[in-house]
Design a protein around this motif. Structure first.
Motif, PDB file in Angstrom:
ATOM      1  N   PHE A   5       0.820  -1.210   0.000  1.00  0.00           N
ATOM      2  CA  PHE A   5       0.000   0.000   0.000  1.00  0.00           C
ATOM      3  C   PHE A   5       0.850   1.254   0.000  1.00  0.00           C
ATOM      4  CE2 PHE A   5      -4.657   0.132   0.583  1.00  0.00           C
ATOM      5  CZ  PHE A   5      -4.837   1.454   0.263  1.00  0.00           C
ATOM      6  N   LEU A  32       1.780   0.844   4.044  1.00  0.00           N
ATOM      7  CA  LEU A  32       0.986   2.075   4.074  1.00  0.00           C
ATOM      8  C   LEU A  32       1.729   3.145   4.876  1.00  0.00           C
ATOM      9  CD1 LEU A  32      -2.504   2.693   3.864  1.00  0.00           C
ATOM     10  CD2 LEU A  32      -1.890   3.159   6.183  1.00  0.00           C
ATOM     11  N   ALA A  33       2.276   2.728   6.019  1.00  0.00           N
ATOM     12  CA  ALA A  33       3.041   3.656   6.843  1.00  0.00           C
ATOM     13  C   ALA A  33       4.301   4.111   6.118  1.00  0.00           C
ATOM     14  CB  ALA A  33       3.399   3.005   8.169  1.00  0.00           C
ATOM     15  N   ILE A  54      -3.142   1.297  -7.076  1.00  0.00           N
ATOM     16  CA  ILE A  54      -3.863   0.077  -6.747  1.00  0.00           C
ATOM     17  C   ILE A  54      -5.142  -0.018  -7.577  1.00  0.00           C
ATOM     18  CG2 ILE A  54      -5.144  -1.098  -4.911  1.00  0.00           C
ATOM     19  CD1 ILE A  54      -3.045   0.067  -2.982  1.00  0.00           C
ATOM     20  N   GLN A  89       6.267  12.378   4.478  1.00  0.00           N
ATOM     21  CA  GLN A  89       6.651  13.264   5.581  1.00  0.00           C
ATOM     22  C   GLN A  89       8.112  13.670   5.468  1.00  0.00           C
ATOM     23  OE1 GLN A  89       4.405  14.363   7.463  1.00  0.00           O
ATOM     24  NE2 GLN A  89       3.105  12.834   8.451  1.00  0.00           N
ATOM     25  N   ALA A  90       8.962  12.687   5.115  1.00  0.00           N
ATOM     26  CA  ALA A  90      10.389  12.972   4.999  1.00  0.00           C
ATOM     27  C   ALA A  90      10.617  13.991   3.889  1.00  0.00           C
ATOM     28  CB  ALA A  90      11.157  11.686   4.723  1.00  0.00           C
ATOM     29  N   THR A 125      -2.725   4.870  -3.653  1.00  0.00           N
ATOM     30  CA  THR A 125      -4.093   4.401  -3.802  1.00  0.00           C
ATOM     31  C   THR A 125      -4.466   4.266  -5.264  1.00  0.00           C
ATOM     32  OG1 THR A 125      -4.558   5.739  -1.883  1.00  0.00           O
ATOM     33  CG2 THR A 125      -6.418   4.847  -3.059  1.00  0.00           C
ATOM     34  N   LEU A 130       7.306   5.878  13.062  1.00  0.00           N
ATOM     35  CA  LEU A 130       6.839   4.761  12.250  1.00  0.00           C
ATOM     36  C   LEU A 130       7.996   3.833  11.885  1.00  0.00           C
ATOM     37  CD1 LEU A 130       4.180   6.456   9.956  1.00  0.00           C
ATOM     38  CD2 LEU A 130       3.900   5.309  12.124  1.00  0.00           C
ATOM     39  N   ALA A 169       7.637  10.364  11.068  1.00  0.00           N
ATOM     40  CA  ALA A 169       8.364   9.425  10.220  1.00  0.00           C
ATOM     41  C   ALA A 169       9.268   8.529  11.060  1.00  0.00           C
ATOM     42  CB  ALA A 169       9.178  10.185   9.172  1.00  0.00           C
ATOM     43  N   PRO A 214     -11.795  12.227  -5.977  1.00  0.00           N
ATOM     44  CA  PRO A 214     -11.598  11.264  -4.886  1.00  0.00           C
ATOM     45  C   PRO A 214     -12.875  10.529  -4.511  1.00  0.00           C
ATOM     46  CG  PRO A 214     -10.558  13.340  -4.355  1.00  0.00           C
ATOM     47  CD  PRO A 214     -11.371  13.573  -5.591  1.00  0.00           C
ATOM     48  N   SER A 265       6.482  16.375  11.448  1.00  0.00           N
ATOM     49  CA  SER A 265       6.381  15.381  10.385  1.00  0.00           C
ATOM     50  C   SER A 265       7.585  14.447  10.389  1.00  0.00           C
ATOM     51  CB  SER A 265       6.215  16.045   9.015  1.00  0.00           C
ATOM     52  OG  SER A 265       7.202  17.009   8.821  1.00  0.00           O
ATOM     53  N   THR A 280       0.524  -5.014   4.394  1.00  0.00           N
ATOM     54  CA  THR A 280      -0.200  -3.894   3.796  1.00  0.00           C
ATOM     55  C   THR A 280      -0.141  -2.659   4.688  1.00  0.00           C
ATOM     56  OG1 THR A 280      -1.677  -5.473   2.766  1.00  0.00           O
ATOM     57  CG2 THR A 280      -2.412  -3.199   2.829  1.00  0.00           C
ATOM     58  N   ILE A 281      -0.350  -2.865   5.988  1.00  0.00           N
ATOM     59  CA  ILE A 281      -0.355  -1.744   6.932  1.00  0.00           C
ATOM     60  C   ILE A 281       1.033  -1.105   7.023  1.00  0.00           C
ATOM     61  CG2 ILE A 281      -0.760  -1.067   9.319  1.00  0.00           C
ATOM     62  CD1 ILE A 281      -3.162  -2.102   7.694  1.00  0.00           C
ATOM     63  N   VAL A 282       2.062  -1.967   7.128  1.00  0.00           N
ATOM     64  CA  VAL A 282       3.406  -1.415   7.290  1.00  0.00           C
ATOM     65  C   VAL A 282       3.809  -0.638   6.043  1.00  0.00           C
ATOM     66  CG1 VAL A 282       5.828  -1.979   7.648  1.00  0.00           C
ATOM     67  CG2 VAL A 282       4.094  -3.197   8.924  1.00  0.00           C
ATOM     68  N   PHE A 295      -0.076   0.848  14.182  1.00  0.00           N
ATOM     69  CA  PHE A 295       1.191   0.481  14.804  1.00  0.00           C
ATOM     70  C   PHE A 295       1.027   0.191  16.286  1.00  0.00           C
ATOM     71  CE2 PHE A 295       3.281   1.903  10.982  1.00  0.00           C
ATOM     72  CZ  PHE A 295       4.118   0.834  10.833  1.00  0.00           C
ATOM     73  N   VAL A 313       3.546   6.974   4.049  1.00  0.00           N
ATOM     74  CA  VAL A 313       3.399   8.161   4.892  1.00  0.00           C
ATOM     75  C   VAL A 313       4.773   8.690   5.293  1.00  0.00           C
ATOM     76  CG1 VAL A 313       2.490   9.033   7.077  1.00  0.00           C
ATOM     77  CG2 VAL A 313       1.170   7.386   5.753  1.00  0.00           C
ATOM     78  N   ILE A 314       5.675   7.777   5.692  1.00  0.00           N
ATOM     79  CA  ILE A 314       7.026   8.174   6.104  1.00  0.00           C
ATOM     80  C   ILE A 314       7.719   8.928   4.981  1.00  0.00           C
ATOM     81  CG2 ILE A 314       9.332   7.320   6.703  1.00  0.00           C
ATOM     82  CD1 ILE A 314       7.946   4.948   8.073  1.00  0.00           C
ATOM     83  N   LEU A 338       0.146   9.047  -0.251  1.00  0.00           N
ATOM     84  CA  LEU A 338      -0.868   8.013  -0.122  1.00  0.00           C
ATOM     85  C   LEU A 338      -1.833   7.979  -1.300  1.00  0.00           C
ATOM     86  CD1 LEU A 338      -2.170   7.781   3.525  1.00  0.00           C
ATOM     87  CD2 LEU A 338      -1.322   5.994   2.043  1.00  0.00           C
ATOM     88  N   LEU A 339      -2.194   9.166  -1.811  1.00  0.00           N
ATOM     89  CA  LEU A 339      -3.198   9.182  -2.871  1.00  0.00           C
ATOM     90  C   LEU A 339      -2.674   8.491  -4.125  1.00  0.00           C
ATOM     91  CD1 LEU A 339      -6.082  10.093  -3.265  1.00  0.00           C
ATOM     92  CD2 LEU A 339      -5.241  12.141  -4.379  1.00  0.00           C
TER      93      LEU A 339
END
Lengths: 328, 285
Positions: A59, A122-123, A255, A130-131, A252, B265, B262, A292, B258, A118-120, B224, A126-127, A248-249
């Motif tokens: 994800f 997904l994160a 997928i 954010q980075a 998505t 996570l 990161a 969306p 942010s 899938t969850i990890v 998490f 996000v990471i 994320l979008l």
């Protein structure tokens, strides 16, 4: 199996012929639209190579797309580096593969599968986003980096300059065609068979002597490398890179492209990507916030009505007619 | 000294919220094995319920009462319309619930318009603790969250419904064999988790930026909490919340939010590799 191979090659050949003929009918603007759609198609194929073969949903695939894009941008924007375009592509592919190798090692050898994976991932998306936002001295923060030059290099006698529409269209089409064909030949051979065995029953496959985590890891790394390549191509064509390329979008949307085109077909996701992007452009021109909403509806509809993608409509119709004949 | 206590209380605020959001996920993801990516939207719906009640003139407390109800209604509809048909198809559940989360986000945006929504806390001002002064509302938040958690523990360990839930989770076929309506139990448990997440949304509304997209951050963190803490025990939930919430609060002082997110996570991914069954697995069973 052989008939299915023949059908696949036939559809592939038709697509290649259409791609070759397209410039005869289209102007420069339309070429660039299809070219960008094809790059996202390559991205979709890379996800399908992993998801379609292993049944494990990633994800955060846009993370690799974004990593490839940022590496390409940073290398080509640095004038001190010679052969920027070429090194950029290599760096993008290697960088995405490297990150995937680390993450994949932690997850596959840690026994993380299915929903947990899938969850990890997904994160992970996000990471990366954010980075990209917070590391603004390198990534340009929220606004990203602009002014990325088009791909241009001399290699031996080969002179490549993609600042024009037609050459860049041909270059991208060729890369997409070759990559999809290569992924297909890998996934239909012994490698793919073992992956299917692992998907069906990992414990049993391991008992037969297959190193399941290693197989999954290599498949994941290959898939990420191609996503990185797609990212690198995209930022050169668009001329800019921004945090939402790893967001994320986009994860998505890729997928949806795979799910609509038909998971496990490699070609379907490319077509799905092209069709849905056309639809998106049309709908967004009416009302940008509608997209969306529709995307969400497409997810739900696919799950309930077309679990095997649009290409499955043909197979279903065929079996319907065959069934009818047998009944007579 | 007071810096330490403030940090501790900030961490406790975040940990309480994460516990409430994580509780619903521990039920649906950990125990029913349903990957519900729309769980973050229960939080959003709760926050918007408080905003809505306040905007038509109601008090915060009325809004806070409406928040879990709003969460429960959305959760109940989601379970009834979509999730119950997909219990045997995990990947499809992921896709469908993500679709629902997009629909809910966009639906809220179309209904209430763009931009952050203001929610005013019921109590302004600070409370003088011995070593430090701290916003009174945050202390109330921590208190309500702890009481809710205690209530849930009692519900699951002491009531016959709690017994039903534990039975269905341990062995679904066997539970059906002894006459428990497993479908109903699942539906109620799922709705219950959604209600708690809605309550969490209502509680954070005065502190957070209330946006249709706010759920995503809680979703990733809550997953998490459940994965790090390990599935199947309140102890695991607490351990996971303390890990994620504590680390986030401490890092927030040093670096940008942010980047802190990161790093947390990433740390969680490493923790999952080192302890795949959770930090606290089995210890309280």
């Amino acid at each position: 199996m052989i008939a299915r191979d023949r059908n696949w090659l036939l559809i592939f050949a038709v697509c290649v012929v259409l791609a070759v003929l397209y410039p005869l009918f289209a102007d420069g603007y339309r070429l660039t639209v299809i070219r960008d759609a094809l790059i996202f198609g390559l991205f979709a194929a890379s996800l399908d190579f992993f998801w379609g073969r292993t049944g494990i949903l990633c994800f955060g695939h846009a993370a690799f797309f974004g990593i490839g894009g940022y590496i390409m941008a940073l290398i080509t924007l640095n004038d001190a580096i010679p052969f920027g375009s070429l090194l950029g592509i290599i760096g993008a592919v290697a960088g995405a593969a490297f990150v995937a190798a680390i993450i994949g090692y932690f997850l596959f050898f840690g026994g993380i599968r299915g929903s947990y994976f899938t969850i990890v991932t997904l994160a992970m998306g996000v990471i990366c986003q954010q980075a990209a936002v917070s590391w603004s001295s390198v990534t340009g923060g929220d606004s990203g980096l602009i002014g990325i030059p088009p791909i241009a290099f001399d290699l031996g006698g080969l002179h490549v300059d993609l600042s024009q529409d037609l050459p860049s269209y041909i270059f991208v089409s060729a890369i997409v065609a070759v990559t999809v064909l290569a992924l297909w030949s890998i996934s239909r051979g012994r490698w793919g068979t073992v992956l299917t065995a692992i998907q069906d029953n990992e414990v049993r496959a391991a008992a037969l002597g297959h190193n399941a985590p290693l197989r999954l890891l290599v498949t994941f790394v290959l898939s990420a490398a191609i996503a990185g390549l797609a990212g690198a191509l995209y930022v050169c064509m668009a001329g800019l890179v921004a945090p939402d390329l790893s967001g994320l979008l986009l994860s998505t949307e890729v997928i949806v492209w795979v799910a609509v085109g038909g998971r496990g077909t490699l070609l379907g996701p490319v077509l799905g990507a092209i069709f849905i992007q056309r639809a998106q452009q049309t709908i967004s021109s009416f009302n940008p916030s509608l997209w969306p909403l529709l995307l969400g509806c497409v997810f739900v509809i696919i799950v309930f009505v077309l679990p095997d993608g649009i290409l499955s409509i043909y197979a279903r119709l065929k079996s319907l007619f065959k069934g009818g004949r047998r009944a007579q | 000294m007071d810096f330490l206590i403030t940090t501790l209380l900030n961490a406790l605020t975040l940990i309480s919220i994460l516990m409430l959001v994580g509780l619903g996920l521990a039920i649906s993801f950990g125990l029913m094995n349903v990957t519900n990516l729309a769980h973050g939207e229960f939080v959003t719906v709760g926050a918007f319920a408080v905003y809505f009640v306040q905007s038509v003139g109601g008090s915060f407390w009325l809004g806070l009462a409406a928040a879990p109800i709003a969460g429960a209604v959305v959760g109940c509809i989601l379970e009834f319309a979509i999730i119950r048909h997909l219990y045997s198809r995990p990947v499809s559940t992921v896709l469908a619930t993500w679709g629902v989360s997009l629909i809910l986000q966009q639906g809220l945006e179309l209904t209430f318009g763009l931009g952050a929504k203001p929610v005013t806390p019921p109590i302004e001002g600070t409370l003088d603790l011995v070593f430090t002064v701290y916003p009174a509302y945050r202390l109330i938040l921590i208190g309500i969250a702890m009481l809710t958690l205690l209530g849930v523990v009692l519900l699951i360990s002491r009531t016959s419904f709690g017994l039903d839930i534990r039975t269905v989770i341990q062995n679904r076929e066997m539970a059906e064999g002894v006459g428990i309506n497993t479908r109903r139990t699942y539906a109620i448990a799922f709705t219950f988790g959604a209600a708690i997440a809605g309550l969490a949304g209502g509680l954070v509304a005065p502190l957070a930026i209330v946006l249709p997209q706010m759920g995503v951050n809680y979703l990733a963190n809550a997953f998490f909490v459940v994965i790090v803490g390990g599935v199947g025990s309140i102890g695991g939930l607490v351990a996971g919340s303390v890990f994620v919430g504590g680390l986030t609060s401490v890092l927030n002082y040093q670096i940008s939010p942010s980047l802190a997110q990161a790093i947390v996570l990433l740390a969680a991914i490493v923790a999952v590799r080192l302890r795949p069954n959770g930090l606290f697995n089995g210890a309280s069973r």
